[in-house]
Design a protein around this motif. Structure first.
Motif, PDB file in Angstrom:
ATOM      1  N   SER A   3       0.861  -1.180   0.000  1.00 53.15           N
ATOM      2  CA  SER A   3       0.000   0.000   0.000  1.00 53.15           C
ATOM      3  C   SER A   3       0.898   1.231   0.000  1.00 53.15           C
ATOM      4  CB  SER A   3      -0.903   0.018   1.236  1.00 53.15           C
ATOM      5  OG  SER A   3      -1.828  -1.037   1.216  1.00 53.15           O
ATOM      6  N   ILE A   4       0.729   2.093  -0.997  1.00 56.20           N
ATOM      7  CA  ILE A   4       1.546   3.301  -1.127  1.00 56.20           C
ATOM      8  C   ILE A   4       0.680   4.496  -0.747  1.00 56.20           C
ATOM      9  CG2 ILE A   4       2.931   4.708  -2.693  1.00 56.20           C
ATOM     10  CD1 ILE A   4       3.205   2.111  -4.415  1.00 56.20           C
ATOM     11  N   ILE A   5       1.067   5.206   0.299  1.00 55.05           N
ATOM     12  CA  ILE A   5       0.277   6.312   0.848  1.00 55.05           C
ATOM     13  C   ILE A   5       0.932   7.628   0.443  1.00 55.05           C
ATOM     14  CG2 ILE A   5      -0.546   7.413   2.968  1.00 55.05           C
ATOM     15  CD1 ILE A   5      -0.466   4.598   4.251  1.00 55.05           C
ATOM     16  N   VAL A   6       0.156   8.474  -0.241  1.00 53.11           N
ATOM     17  CA  VAL A   6       0.664   9.764  -0.703  1.00 53.11           C
ATOM     18  C   VAL A   6      -0.205  10.882  -0.124  1.00 53.11           C
ATOM     19  CG1 VAL A   6       1.222  11.199  -2.695  1.00 53.11           C
ATOM     20  CG2 VAL A   6       1.459   8.713  -2.856  1.00 53.11           C
ATOM     21  N   PRO A   7       0.281  11.637   0.855  1.00 53.73           N
ATOM     22  CA  PRO A   7      -0.448  12.819   1.308  1.00 53.73           C
ATOM     23  C   PRO A   7      -0.300  13.926   0.269  1.00 53.73           C
ATOM     24  CG  PRO A   7       1.641  12.657   2.468  1.00 53.73           C
ATOM     25  CD  PRO A   7       1.544  11.438   1.588  1.00 53.73           C
ATOM     26  N   VAL A   8      -1.402  14.594  -0.030  1.00 52.89           N
ATOM     27  CA  VAL A   8      -1.402  15.584  -1.111  1.00 52.89           C
ATOM     28  C   VAL A   8      -1.879  16.921  -0.569  1.00 52.89           C
ATOM     29  CG1 VAL A   8      -2.393  16.216  -3.336  1.00 52.89           C
ATOM     30  CG2 VAL A   8      -1.866  13.807  -2.851  1.00 52.89           C
ATOM     31  N   TYR A   9      -1.082  17.962  -0.784  1.00 54.65           N
ATOM     32  CA  TYR A   9      -1.527  19.313  -0.431  1.00 54.65           C
ATOM     33  C   TYR A   9      -0.906  20.317  -1.394  1.00 54.65           C
ATOM     34  CZ  TYR A   9      -2.485  23.648   1.977  1.00 54.65           C
ATOM     35  OH  TYR A   9      -2.899  24.928   2.261  1.00 54.65           O
ATOM     36  N   ASN A  10      -1.742  20.916  -2.223  1.00 56.46           N
ATOM     37  CA  ASN A  10      -1.327  21.984  -3.144  1.00 56.46           C
ATOM     38  C   ASN A  10      -0.049  21.623  -3.913  1.00 56.46           C
ATOM     39  OD1 ASN A  10      -3.527  23.389  -2.243  1.00 56.46           O
ATOM     40  ND2 ASN A  10      -2.384  25.005  -1.209  1.00 56.46           N
ATOM     41  N   ASN A  63      -8.115  20.384   5.749  1.00 54.93           N
ATOM     42  CA  ASN A  63      -6.690  20.526   5.996  1.00 54.93           C
ATOM     43  C   ASN A  63      -6.367  20.362   7.487  1.00 54.93           C
ATOM     44  OD1 ASN A  63      -4.347  22.980   6.521  1.00 54.93           O
ATOM     45  ND2 ASN A  63      -3.887  21.280   5.163  1.00 54.93           N
ATOM     46  N   HIS A  64      -5.658  19.275   7.815  1.00 55.51           N
ATOM     47  CA  HIS A  64      -5.213  19.019   9.185  1.00 55.51           C
ATOM     48  C   HIS A  64      -3.721  18.732   9.253  1.00 55.51           C
ATOM     49  CE1 HIS A  64      -9.258  18.974  10.822  1.00 55.51           C
ATOM     50  NE2 HIS A  64      -9.635  18.120   9.880  1.00 55.51           N
ATOM     51  N   GLY A  65      -3.035  18.764   8.138  1.00 54.41           N
ATOM     52  CA  GLY A  65      -1.606  18.512   8.148  1.00 54.41           C
ATOM     53  C   GLY A  65      -1.240  17.130   7.638  1.00 54.41           C
ATOM     54  N   VAL A  66       0.058  16.969   7.337  1.00 58.19           N
ATOM     55  CA  VAL A  66       0.533  15.741   6.695  1.00 58.19           C
ATOM     56  C   VAL A  66       0.384  14.524   7.610  1.00 58.19           C
ATOM     57  CG1 VAL A  66       2.942  16.078   7.425  1.00 58.19           C
ATOM     58  CG2 VAL A  66       2.446  14.776   5.346  1.00 58.19           C
ATOM     59  N   SER A  67       0.530  14.697   8.912  1.00 58.29           N
ATOM     60  CA  SER A  67       0.395  13.548   9.819  1.00 58.29           C
ATOM     61  C   SER A  67      -1.023  12.989   9.787  1.00 58.29           C
ATOM     62  CB  SER A  67       0.755  13.954  11.251  1.00 58.29           C
ATOM     63  OG  SER A  67       2.133  14.242  11.360  1.00 58.29           O
ATOM     64  N   HIS A  68      -2.003  13.881   9.795  1.00 57.21           N
ATOM     65  CA  HIS A  68      -3.399  13.440   9.726  1.00 57.21           C
ATOM     66  C   HIS A  68      -3.661  12.701   8.417  1.00 57.21           C
ATOM     67  CE1 HIS A  68      -7.724  13.575  10.487  1.00 57.21           C
ATOM     68  NE2 HIS A  68      -7.883  13.980   9.244  1.00 57.21           N
ATOM     69  N   ALA A  69      -3.131  13.226   7.311  1.00 53.05           N
ATOM     70  CA  ALA A  69      -3.334  12.586   6.010  1.00 53.05           C
ATOM     71  C   ALA A  69      -2.703  11.196   5.988  1.00 53.05           C
ATOM     72  CB  ALA A  69      -2.753  13.464   4.903  1.00 53.05           C
ATOM     73  N   ARG A  70      -1.492  11.076   6.497  1.00 51.82           N
ATOM     74  CA  ARG A  70      -0.839   9.760   6.519  1.00 51.82           C
ATOM     75  C   ARG A  70      -1.597   8.796   7.429  1.00 51.82           C
ATOM     76  NH1 ARG A  70       5.054  12.416   7.098  1.00 51.82           N
ATOM     77  NH2 ARG A  70       5.587  12.654   4.891  1.00 51.82           N
ATOM     78  N   LEU A  72      -4.789   8.764   8.013  1.00 54.16           N
ATOM     79  CA  LEU A  72      -5.954   8.294   7.258  1.00 54.16           C
ATOM     80  C   LEU A  72      -5.556   7.176   6.305  1.00 54.16           C
ATOM     81  CD1 LEU A  72      -7.942  11.557   6.353  1.00 54.16           C
ATOM     82  CD2 LEU A  72      -8.613   9.741   7.940  1.00 54.16           C
ATOM     83  N   GLY A  73      -4.413   7.348   5.654  1.00 50.23           N
ATOM     84  CA  GLY A  73      -3.927   6.297   4.764  1.00 50.23           C
ATOM     85  C   GLY A  73      -3.652   5.006   5.506  1.00 50.23           C
ATOM     86  N   LEU A  74      -3.102   5.103   6.704  1.00 50.30           N
ATOM     87  CA  LEU A  74      -2.837   3.907   7.509  1.00 50.30           C
ATOM     88  C   LEU A  74      -4.128   3.170   7.853  1.00 50.30           C
ATOM     89  CD1 LEU A  74      -0.070   5.185   9.970  1.00 50.30           C
ATOM     90  CD2 LEU A  74       0.216   3.595   8.061  1.00 50.30           C
ATOM     91  N   GLN A  75      -5.203   3.920   8.097  1.00 43.35           N
ATOM     92  CA  GLN A  75      -6.492   3.298   8.404  1.00 43.35           C
ATOM     93  C   GLN A  75      -7.044   2.522   7.207  1.00 43.35           C
ATOM     94  OE1 GLN A  75      -9.261   6.231   9.872  1.00 43.35           O
ATOM     95  NE2 GLN A  75      -7.776   7.072  11.321  1.00 43.35           N
ATOM     96  N   GLN A  76      -6.771   3.002   6.006  1.00 42.64           N
ATOM     97  CA  GLN A  76      -7.367   2.428   4.804  1.00 42.64           C
ATOM     98  C   GLN A  76      -6.508   1.328   4.167  1.00 42.64           C
ATOM     99  OE1 GLN A  76      -8.074   5.691   2.130  1.00 42.64           O
ATOM    100  NE2 GLN A  76      -9.026   6.957   3.714  1.00 42.64           N
ATOM    101  N   ALA A  77      -5.232   1.310   4.468  1.00 45.10           N
ATOM    102  CA  ALA A  77      -4.301   0.450   3.741  1.00 45.10           C
ATOM    103  C   ALA A  77      -4.619  -1.031   3.933  1.00 45.10           C
ATOM    104  CB  ALA A  77      -2.874   0.747   4.192  1.00 45.10           C
ATOM    105  N   CYS A  78      -4.553  -1.789   2.848  1.00 44.90           N
ATOM    106  CA  CYS A  78      -4.834  -3.226   2.864  1.00 44.90           C
ATOM    107  C   CYS A  78      -3.592  -4.078   2.617  1.00 44.90           C
ATOM    108  CB  CYS A  78      -5.869  -3.570   1.790  1.00 44.90           C
ATOM    109  SG  CYS A  78      -7.466  -2.779   2.022  1.00 44.90           S
TER     110      CYS A  78
END
Length: 332
Positions: A3-10, A63-70, A72-78
């Motif tokens: 699972s590849i997690i990419v936080p995206v902001y602007n 927008n909550h920052g890169v840690s929050h985005a990552r 979320l990715g950890l919660q979804q990763a399979c």
């Protein structure tokens, strides 16, 4: 598998290239999780355009920052393995295939290197190292060696969360997450927490990430709130009671002082007073580092030692002046 997690902001200028570098990998057993962190440019629309590919999954959040985005990715990763990639960077050609081959001995962590030029697949050195040595390298790099020249050439390869394969089972079992309090060094803390639960890792000098120097990134531009963030990071390190923590804290604090003296424009005095107050409240940071080297590379440790010696003697004005001169000469 991955699972590849990419936080995206602007990151609209680089995002297509980032996504394409993943989807065109020779290794195909992966999912790509794009977590848009409240972008105000066209980033979310760019992510949506790639959703036609069944490997791509897009999540949009405020927008909550890169840690929050990552997180979320950890919660979804399979996937059995987890990988992080920044949205302005790219995977090197053949990176996933080479990394997947290194999982055959079943290490709990695989650490690759990075390059600033897009590489092809290369033959790489590899070495099994203990988690204790990695943790020490993260906190006290100059006093330890890890593969000939690896840290000196690629210092971010250890601290950053990108360029690595993490075992999903370890993260799930121990509920390891990025600290959403932090906007700096959150990946270093994540790595330290992960290393607490494994006994070894496989490290290679093969470049797996094409790293982009983005002058507008949070690590490149000094803002006054950075100092409060650093203090919180230091507190979290001290709470974990790592023996090497004071060395890392003082080295990083002296680097922050250099940035303050170079770029804080008018607010230096107030920030200096905050630093003096923090050091007075945490005497171990100065006391426990008296005989230790404090930095590597561009920010040479003799200058840091001299400044630290000034702080130990309460000669703060001299210490700040020394770092001001050094920063003006050495920092672009």
């Amino acid at each position: 598998m991955i699972s590849i997690i990419v936080p995206v902001y602007n990151s609209q200028a680089y995002l297509d290239a980032c996504i394409r570098s993943v989807l065109t990998q020779s290794f195909q057993d992966f999912e790509l999780l794009l977590i848009d962190d409240g972008s105000t440019d066209d980033s979310l629309n760019i992510c949506r355009r790639w959703e036609a590919d069944p490997r791509v999954h897009v999540t949009s959040t405020e927008n909550h920052g890169v840690s929050h985005a990552r997180n979320l990715g950890l919660q979804q990763a399979c996937g059995s393995w987890l990988m992080f990639l920044d949205s302005d960077d790219q995977l090197a050609k053949g990176a996933l295939e080479k990394l997947s081959e290194l999982t055959a001995p079943d290490p709990p962590l695989v650490i690759g290197a990075y390059t600033e030029a897009d590489p092809g697949a290369t033959k790489a050195l590899r070495e099994k190292v203990s988690a204790d040595s990695l943790r020490t390298m993260l906190l006290d790099p100059i006093n330890h060696s890890l593969m000939p020249g690896f840290y000196e050439m690629k210092p971010m390869s250890l601290c950053a969360c990108w360029g690595k394969l993490y075992r999903s089972a370890v993260i799930r079992e121990h509920s390891i997450r990025f600290s959403e309090e932090l906007r700096l060094s959150e990946d270093t803390l994540f790595n330290l927490d992960y290393l607490e639960h494994i006994d070894h890792a496989l490290i290679t000098d093969m470049p797996v990430i094409h790293y982009r120097h983005n002058e507008g990134s949070v690590t490149k531009v000094f803002r006054e709130q950075h100092l409060a963030n650093r203090f919180r990071f230091f507190d979290l390190l001290l709470e974990r009671a790592y023996p090497e923590a004071p060395v890392h804290i003082l080295s990083l604090l002296l680097y922050e002082i250099c940035r303050i003296e170079r770029w804080a424009s008018g607010s230096q005095k107030a920030l200096e007073q905050q630093i003096i107050r923090y050091l007075s409240e945490h005497p171990a940071i100065l006391h426990d580092t008296q005989k230790r080297a404090l930095s590597v590379g561009k920010f040479q440790h003799p200058v840091y030692h001299t400044a630290a010696s000034c702080f130990r003697r309460k000669a703060y004005r001299t210490g700040f002046a020394l770092l001001r001169i050094y920063a003006a000469i050495s920092m672009n």
